[in-house]
Design a protein around this motif. Structure first.
Motif, short mmCIF file in Angstrom:
data_model
loop_
_atom_site.label_atom_id
_atom_site.label_comp_id
_atom_site.label_asym_id
_atom_site.label_seq_id
_atom_site.Cartn_x
_atom_site.Cartn_y
_atom_site.Cartn_z
N ARG A 121 0.88 -1.29 -0.03
CA ARG A 121 0.03 0.12 -0.12
C ARG A 121 0.80 1.37 -0.12
NH1 ARG A 121 -4.26 1.81 4.86
NH2 ARG A 121 -5.25 3.78 3.63
N LYS A 124 2.48 2.26 -3.40
CA LYS A 124 1.22 2.44 -4.56
C LYS A 124 1.01 4.13 -4.18
CE LYS A 124 -0.58 -1.87 -5.56
NZ LYS A 124 -1.68 -2.87 -5.62
N ASP A 125 0.77 4.17 -2.74
CA ASP A 125 0.11 5.91 -2.47
C ASP A 125 1.41 6.65 -2.74
OD1 ASP A 125 -2.37 4.57 -1.67
OD2 ASP A 125 -1.90 4.55 0.42
N GLU A 127 3.66 6.46 -4.56
CA GLU A 127 3.93 7.03 -6.01
C GLU A 127 2.94 8.23 -6.50
OE1 GLU A 127 3.62 3.38 -8.47
OE2 GLU A 127 5.57 2.80 -7.66
N LYS A 128 1.58 8.00 -5.96
CA LYS A 128 0.75 9.07 -6.39
C LYS A 128 1.04 10.58 -5.83
CE LYS A 128 -3.09 5.62 -5.70
NZ LYS A 128 -4.28 5.39 -4.78
N TYR A 129 1.92 10.28 -4.77
CA TYR A 129 2.16 11.90 -4.16
C TYR A 129 3.81 12.01 -4.63
CZ TYR A 129 -2.03 11.78 -1.43
OH TYR A 129 -3.42 11.67 -0.93
N GLY A 130 4.14 11.24 -5.60
CA GLY A 130 5.67 11.86 -6.15
C GLY A 130 6.72 11.27 -5.03
N LYS A 132 9.39 8.05 -3.87
CA LYS A 132 9.89 6.87 -4.17
C LYS A 132 10.34 6.14 -3.09
CE LYS A 132 13.10 4.44 -7.46
NZ LYS A 132 14.44 4.53 -8.36
N GLU A 202 -0.73 14.44 2.26
CA GLU A 202 -1.63 15.30 1.99
C GLU A 202 -0.94 16.81 2.31
OE1 GLU A 202 -4.33 15.90 0.23
OE2 GLU A 202 -4.69 13.55 -0.26
N ASN A 205 1.28 17.87 -0.09
CA ASN A 205 1.18 17.47 -1.47
C ASN A 205 1.58 18.66 -2.69
OD1 ASN A 205 -0.15 16.26 -3.88
ND2 ASN A 205 -2.12 16.61 -3.12
N ASN A 207 0.95 17.96 -6.09
CA ASN A 207 0.39 17.56 -7.24
C ASN A 207 -0.75 18.51 -7.59
OD1 ASN A 207 2.31 15.25 -7.37
ND2 ASN A 207 0.87 13.98 -6.58
#
Length: 207
Positions: A121, A124-125, A127-130, A132, A202, A205, A207
């Motif tokens: 998890r 995956k999460d 990567e969504k927020y940039g 590694k 968050e 964030n 993005n």
């Protein structure tokens, strides 16, 4: 002459004692609220870390000192971390499953996304927020990772001792650190409050 030297040394000792004492109070306060001159007091505690650690070792718990210091540094680094562009997450291998099928390389454990632990998890999460994710078995991996990734922001998920240790090690490097402490120390089966992880994602964030 010797009398003068003695007085000067006494003044230095008194100032050091008062300054480190105030820095400790500020760091404790940082656990629940913003504090003034967080960066300055973090530097003070870094300078006096070894003698303070010995005092806590004798009269309290060194984990308390590391907790206060990592919290204070989070306050000090918050605005700078928000401006970072390339971020990595360094997380401890002790959070993975005991029957983890992943193997280790020079940059840590290579997660296979098997779903047996939180790292599936997290990756995956992240990567969504940039971010590694790197799963490390020790702080010695940090140098190799940063050399390969050239990141300017490092999010640390670890025990307070390791967070403070890596923050101190990277203090003079061109990276900004921020830490999320795990729920408890240990060599295996440790956990992080995932709500805190998402909260940090968050909060910073871009993005």
């Amino acid at each position: 002459m010797y009398n003068l030297i003695g007085k000067v040394l006494l003044i230095i000792v008194v100032i050091s004692f008062v300054l480190s004492g105030v820095a400790l109070l500020v760091s404790r306060r940082s656990l629940t609220r913003s504090v003034f001159l967080a960066g300055f007091y973090a530097d003070v505690l870094d300078f006096f870390y070894l003698p303070l650690r010995q005092i806590f070792l004798k009269f309290s718990d060194t984990r308390v000192l590391d907790k206060w210091m990592s919290s204070l540094k989070n306050r000090a680094h918050k605005s700078a971390f928000a401006k970072t562009k390339k971020r990595v997450i360094l997380a401890p291998h002790c959070m993975r499953s005991l029957d983890c099928p992943a193997y280790s390389t020079q940059t840590g454990i290579q997660c296979k996304l098997c779903g047996k632990c939180v790292f599936t998890r997290l990756k995956k999460d992240a990567e969504k927020y940039g971010y590694k994710v790197f799963i490390v078995t020790g702080s010695s991996f940090v140098k190799n990772i940063l050399k390969m990734e050239s990141a300017d922001g490092v999010l640390l998920i670890a025990c307070d001792y390791e967070i403070n240790k890596v923050m101190r090690a990277l203090k003079d490097k061109k990276v900004v650190t921020y830490g999320i402490p795990i729920e408890r120390d240990g060599c295996f089966g440790t956990e992080v409050n995932y709500h805190n992880v998402l909260k940090v994602f968050e909060e910073f964030n871009t993005n």
